[in-house]
Design a protein around this motif. Structure first.
Motif, mmCIF file in Angstrom:
data_model
loop_
_atom_site.group_PDB
_atom_site.id
_atom_site.type_symbol
_atom_site.label_atom_id
_atom_site.label_comp_id
_atom_site.label_asym_id
_atom_site.label_seq_id
_atom_site.Cartn_x
_atom_site.Cartn_y
_atom_site.Cartn_z
ATOM 1 N N ASP A 8 27.554 17.512 50.232
ATOM 2 C CA ASP A 8 29.134 17.097 49.824
ATOM 3 C C ASP A 8 28.657 16.959 48.134
ATOM 4 O O ASP A 8 27.491 16.516 47.778
ATOM 5 N N GLY A 9 29.669 17.576 47.353
ATOM 6 C CA GLY A 9 29.626 17.460 46.092
ATOM 7 C C GLY A 9 31.123 17.638 45.444
ATOM 8 O O GLY A 9 31.962 16.954 45.728
ATOM 9 N N ILE A 10 31.305 18.601 44.732
ATOM 10 C CA ILE A 10 32.497 19.164 44.339
ATOM 11 C C ILE A 10 33.484 19.535 45.441
ATOM 12 O O ILE A 10 34.848 19.341 45.242
ATOM 13 N N PHE A 11 32.704 20.016 46.500
ATOM 14 C CA PHE A 11 33.524 20.157 47.680
ATOM 15 C C PHE A 11 32.715 19.893 48.711
ATOM 16 O O PHE A 11 31.651 19.398 48.742
ATOM 17 N N SER A 12 33.490 19.401 49.821
ATOM 18 C CA SER A 12 32.830 18.856 51.166
ATOM 19 C C SER A 12 31.702 20.139 51.434
ATOM 20 O O SER A 12 31.936 21.122 51.428
ATOM 21 N N ALA A 13 30.559 19.572 52.202
ATOM 22 C CA ALA A 13 29.646 20.440 52.674
ATOM 23 C C ALA A 13 30.321 21.302 53.515
ATOM 24 O O ALA A 13 30.833 21.171 54.604
ATOM 25 N N ASN A 14 29.848 22.796 53.417
ATOM 26 C CA ASN A 14 29.905 23.866 54.020
ATOM 27 C C ASN A 14 31.508 23.954 54.382
ATOM 28 O O ASN A 14 31.964 24.615 55.388
ATOM 29 N N SER A 15 32.481 23.712 53.395
ATOM 30 C CA SER A 15 33.953 23.799 53.430
ATOM 31 C C SER A 15 34.347 25.090 52.872
ATOM 32 O O SER A 15 35.279 25.425 53.394
ATOM 33 N N VAL A 16 33.796 25.434 52.006
ATOM 34 C CA VAL A 16 34.241 26.724 51.357
ATOM 35 C C VAL A 16 33.347 27.968 51.979
ATOM 36 O O VAL A 16 32.129 27.964 51.988
ATOM 37 N N SER A 17 34.071 29.024 52.397
ATOM 38 C CA SER A 17 33.469 30.131 52.705
ATOM 39 C C SER A 17 33.620 31.382 51.970
ATOM 40 O O SER A 17 34.782 31.590 51.266
ATOM 41 N N PHE A 18 32.832 32.492 51.803
ATOM 42 C CA PHE A 18 32.688 33.307 50.962
ATOM 43 C C PHE A 18 32.140 34.549 51.222
ATOM 44 O O PHE A 18 31.224 34.610 52.302
ATOM 45 N N GLY A 19 32.345 35.983 50.691
ATOM 46 C CA GLY A 19 31.704 37.042 51.178
ATOM 47 C C GLY A 19 31.955 38.153 50.183
ATOM 48 O O GLY A 19 32.945 38.062 49.417
ATOM 49 N N PHE A 20 31.006 39.194 49.942
ATOM 50 C CA PHE A 20 30.913 40.174 49.159
ATOM 51 C C PHE A 20 30.621 41.231 49.584
ATOM 52 O O PHE A 20 29.585 41.374 50.303
ATOM 53 N N TYR A 21 31.531 42.381 49.537
ATOM 54 C CA TYR A 21 30.870 43.888 49.805
ATOM 55 C C TYR A 21 30.737 44.492 48.815
ATOM 56 O O TYR A 21 31.900 44.772 48.247
ATOM 57 N N ASN A 22 29.686 44.842 48.307
ATOM 58 C CA ASN A 22 29.405 45.484 47.064
ATOM 59 C C ASN A 22 29.347 47.167 47.299
ATOM 60 O O ASN A 22 28.355 47.509 47.629
ATOM 61 N N SER A 23 30.303 47.735 47.071
ATOM 62 C CA SER A 23 30.453 49.117 47.275
ATOM 63 C C SER A 23 31.509 49.843 46.539
ATOM 64 O O SER A 23 31.835 49.253 45.394
ATOM 65 N N MET A 24 31.701 51.044 46.816
ATOM 66 C CA MET A 24 32.499 51.806 45.848
ATOM 67 C C MET A 24 33.757 51.177 45.857
ATOM 68 O O MET A 24 34.328 50.905 46.714
ATOM 69 N N PRO A 25 34.513 51.036 44.590
ATOM 70 C CA PRO A 25 35.786 50.210 44.701
ATOM 71 C C PRO A 25 37.023 51.073 45.231
ATOM 72 O O PRO A 25 38.072 50.547 45.272
ATOM 73 N N ASP A 26 37.008 52.228 45.596
ATOM 74 C CA ASP A 26 38.095 53.066 46.036
ATOM 75 C C ASP A 26 38.472 52.574 47.531
ATOM 76 O O ASP A 26 39.556 52.814 47.823
ATOM 77 N N ASN A 27 37.619 51.819 48.319
ATOM 78 C CA ASN A 27 37.882 51.197 49.255
ATOM 79 C C ASN A 27 38.430 49.802 49.614
ATOM 80 O O ASN A 27 38.510 49.043 50.382
ATOM 81 N N LYS A 28 38.943 49.269 48.240
ATOM 82 C CA LYS A 28 39.428 48.110 47.901
ATOM 83 C C LYS A 28 38.424 47.052 48.495
ATOM 84 O O LYS A 28 39.020 46.296 49.498
ATOM 85 N N ARG A 29 37.339 46.645 48.111
ATOM 86 C CA ARG A 29 36.349 45.801 48.507
ATOM 87 C C ARG A 29 35.858 45.014 47.412
ATOM 88 O O ARG A 29 36.107 45.319 46.214
ATOM 89 N N GLY A 30 35.149 43.762 47.654
ATOM 90 C CA GLY A 30 34.696 43.091 46.424
ATOM 91 C C GLY A 30 34.426 41.681 47.355
ATOM 92 O O GLY A 30 33.643 41.356 48.098
ATOM 93 N N TRP A 31 34.704 40.712 46.432
ATOM 94 C CA TRP A 31 34.697 39.156 46.714
ATOM 95 C C TRP A 31 35.806 38.661 47.345
ATOM 96 O O TRP A 31 36.891 38.686 46.896
#
Length: 689
Positions: free
Chosen positions: A413-436
């Motif tokens: 716990d901190g600025i957000f509750s523990a494990n409450s925020v999820s995230f993912g990043f697909y780092n590849s060519m941008p023509d496929n509309k990918r990212g964070w």
């Protein structure tokens, strides 16, 4: 087969079907339900025959019969593709010649009754292996690209000159595959293909952008392998469902047929497969710290529990430069850091938030900040966050793999509750509309409601607090910004998206049919900055056209009811959806609804009963050309009358439907006859108990 449960429905009438190595080898349907089947034609003088059924109870007619010049030693009919609607003459049939690497395109001018050869496209030699298939890609109703696949060959794209414009790597789709289709879900286009082998006998779904070489496999259906599929033959087809999902059907020779539901639940994996709305994009070609790190666009999506933010872009794995994202929420107005005030040197802040540069400032009130960086490697990304509500404080959220795995944080716990925020990043060519992608519970953001808006800003930064000229939105023309830029005074702003509302809450969207008119009704519970609704119609649930605009109520917390009538339609299947547009131009699309408009009859006609065979109840429909006494009578094969289903005046222009209950009759063939004046039509039906 019944597409819902796989049970047998009956057999197509095969009257008059003959010719070819196999008289019937593949079958498809137009968007409005016409059935077409093709033979397998091998050899120069062999005729390609295509048959048409208006529905699954009809007698076939010949829609195409040609030897295509009688010169090439062709092989056509392993697979073919039917695309478009007969009702508006948009339906086309695509044929692949396995021997000569040619694609034949057939078109119609009589609403799908017959077809003629419109175009022949010659591909490079040996482009096809066995059992080839071809699928068209249209752009604004114009044929643009042809996708091909066949045994032993890679899935490839060709333009209309026959030039190959892309190939999906074998590591994504193996050469042990053939049938191919394009499907669309949440405005994202995928390719799906049939795969054969002891571990496959299934379908694979692939995300493809501008360059097929950057395709990503997003999933495959379970294997239905039971016995060896010696020739690697099989097929796929799809059905668009009213709830926004897709049913994918897979046929594997010697093994069976499977049906699978495809949906795109919200998953923070950096692939942007969910119904995001883009609210800001890059306004220049600035390269900042080089072409290996970039931001292209910002998107968001809100459901009942979370705010989802998408940052389309990529990271330079050779450095720890990052992408910083700033968020403002109207429900927290007055509680954050105001425009022009310092945002750096935050206690507990990582990366740019804890660097020596402390005086950088935004041009909007900021409540949260996030920054992602690859740590100088190609394996993981690392995410830090700052909360500017009250006394600014920072916290490390966690890490995730650069190939789209989902991470959660913070660990405590901190600025957000523990494990409450999820995230993912697909780092590849941008023509496929990918990212964070990042998902934050609304409860962690002060519980914004439908009357609130969100503002976003992203910029490429270094871990030492050096700012680049890559911003979204905004247009920097003076090069990289260095330390401590004040975006509230810089030229080229605004450096934040306009307030994107928590979407209009649509609680219902329904349809009804009266004669040839479709009545649409919908209801909203709340509206924020709602300019109105575009009413859109489609015949294929893919390409929609706007047919009307209905003004919205602006901002409202009351129940509002809307309606629209689409009048004087010809018979056929139509799809409708709403495009809800805000005053700033942002929009949301509803799921489509399907409406079947039956053509008002103008002739004396008797339709085949359905279902047929039946047990014990079936339905019979008919129409008459003029008003008058009309009888619909059922006889057994001895000519004995066993039922009178209709015996009264019938009116021209009406379609009549009656049910026949044969529960007291024995199994067998029965004759039913429609009689008016001197006109008589008879048909057969089969009762099986």
């Amino acid at each position: 087969m019944n597409s819902e449960d796989g049970s047998d429905v009956g057999n197509l009438d095969a009257t008059g079907i003959s010719g070819g190595t196999y008289a019937l080898n593949d079958i498809g349907a137009s968007f409005d339900g016409k059935l077409y089947a093709i033979n397998l034609a091998i050899g120069a003088t062999s005729f390609v025959k295509i048959y048409k059924w208006d529905d699954d109870s009809d007698v076939p007619t010949v829609a195409f019969n040609s030897d295509l010049g009688g010169v090439d030693n062709k092989r056509i009919g392993d697979k073919f593709t039917v695309y478009g609607s007969a009702v508006d003459n948009s339906v086309k049939i695509f044929l692949a010649d396995a021997t000569n690497s040619k694609i034949y395109i057939l078109g119609t001018a009589d609403f799908g009754e017959t077809f003629t050869l419109e175009e022949t496209i010659v591909l490079p030699a040996s482009s096809f292996g066995s059992t080839p298939s071809v699928f068209p890609i249209f752009n604004d109703d114009q044929l643009e690209i042809l996708i091909t696949n066949s045994n032993g060959k890679s899935l490839a794209a060709y333009d209309l000159t026959g030039t190959q414009v892309g190939v999906i790597p074998g590591s994504i789709v193996g050469t042990g595959s053939n049938a191919v289709m394009a499907v669309e879900l949440n405005n994202v286009t995928y390719l799906t293909t049939f795969q054969y082998g002891a571990t496959t006998e299934n379908a694979r779904l692939v995300l493809v952008g501008e360059d097929p070489a950057n395709a990503v496999s997003v999933g495959q259906t379970p294997s239905i392998f039971s016995v060896t599929n010696t020739n690697g033959t099989g097929d796929i087809d799809i059905s668009y469902n009213q709830d926004g999902t897709i049913t994918l059907f897979v046929l594997s020779t010697n093994n069976g047929v499977g049906a699978y539901t495809i949906s795109a639940p919200q998953v923070t994996d950096g692939l942007f497969l969910e119904p995001f709305s883009e609210i800001a994009n890059k306004q220049n070609t600035n390269s900042g710290f080089g072409g290996d790190i970039n931001i292209d666009a910002l998107s968001y999506y809100v459901d009942d529990t979370h705010l989802y933010i998408g940052v389309e872009g990529k990271l330079n794995t050779g450095s720890n430069d990052g992408i910083a994202l700033f968020v403002g929420l109207s429900n927290l107005s007055g509680q954050g850091v105001s425009a022009g005030s310092a945002l750096g040197a935050v206690n507990g802040g990582g990366h740019v938030f804890g660097a020596g540069a402390s005086s950088f400032a935004n041009d909007f009130e900021t409540h949260y900040g996030f920054v992602v960086n690859p740590g100088g490697g190609a394996t993981d990304v690392y995410i830090d966050a700052v909360k500017y509500v009250g006394t600014p404080a920072g916290q490390y959220l966690g890490n995730a793999n650069q190939s789209g795995s989902t991470g959660t944080g913070p660990s405590t716990d901190g600025i957000f509750s523990a494990n409450s925020v999820s995230f993912g990043f697909y780092n590849s060519m941008p023509d496929n509309k990918r990212g964070w992608e990042i998902a934050i519970p609304l409860s962690e953001l002060g519980n914004p409601t439908s009357s609130d808006v969100v503002e976003l800003f992203a910029v490429v930064v270094s871990s030492t607090g050096w700012f680049s000229d890559v911003t979204v939105p905004g247009n920097i023309t003076t090069g990289n910004l260095g330390e401590n830029p004040n975006f509230s005074t810089l030229a080229g702003g605004p450096f934040h998206s306009f307030g994107a509302p928590i979407p209009v809450e649509l609680v219902s969207f329904n349809s009804s049919v009266v004669n040839n008119n479709v009545n649409l009704t919908w209801t909203t519970a709340t509206e924020v900055n709602n300019s109105g609704f575009e009413v859109q119609r489609s015949s294929d649930n893919k390409t929609f056209q706007t047919i009307s605009f209905i003004n919205g109520k602006g901002t409202s917390t009351e129940i509002n009811h809307y309606s629209f009538t689409d009048s004087e339609l010809t018979g056929g299947v139509y799809f409708y959806r709403l495009k809800q547009i805000d005053f700033d131009g942002t929009f949301e699309l509803t799921n489509s609804i399907e409406v079947n408009v039956e053509q008002i009859p103008t002739s004396f006609s008797l339709n085949q009963n359905y279902p047929n065979p039946f047990n014990p109840v079936t339905s019979i429909s008919f129409s008459v050309a003029q008003n008058g006494l009309t009888k619909l009578v059922v006889y057994n094969l001895l000519g004995q009358q066993v039922a009178t289903l209709f015996n009264k005046n019938a009116e021209a222009g009406q379609l009549y439907k009656v049910n026949f209950d044969a529960s007291k009759l024995s199994s067998g063939i029965y004759i039913y006859s429609l009689q008016q004046n001197n006109s008589i039509i008879t048909k057969k039906m089969t009762l099986i108990k």
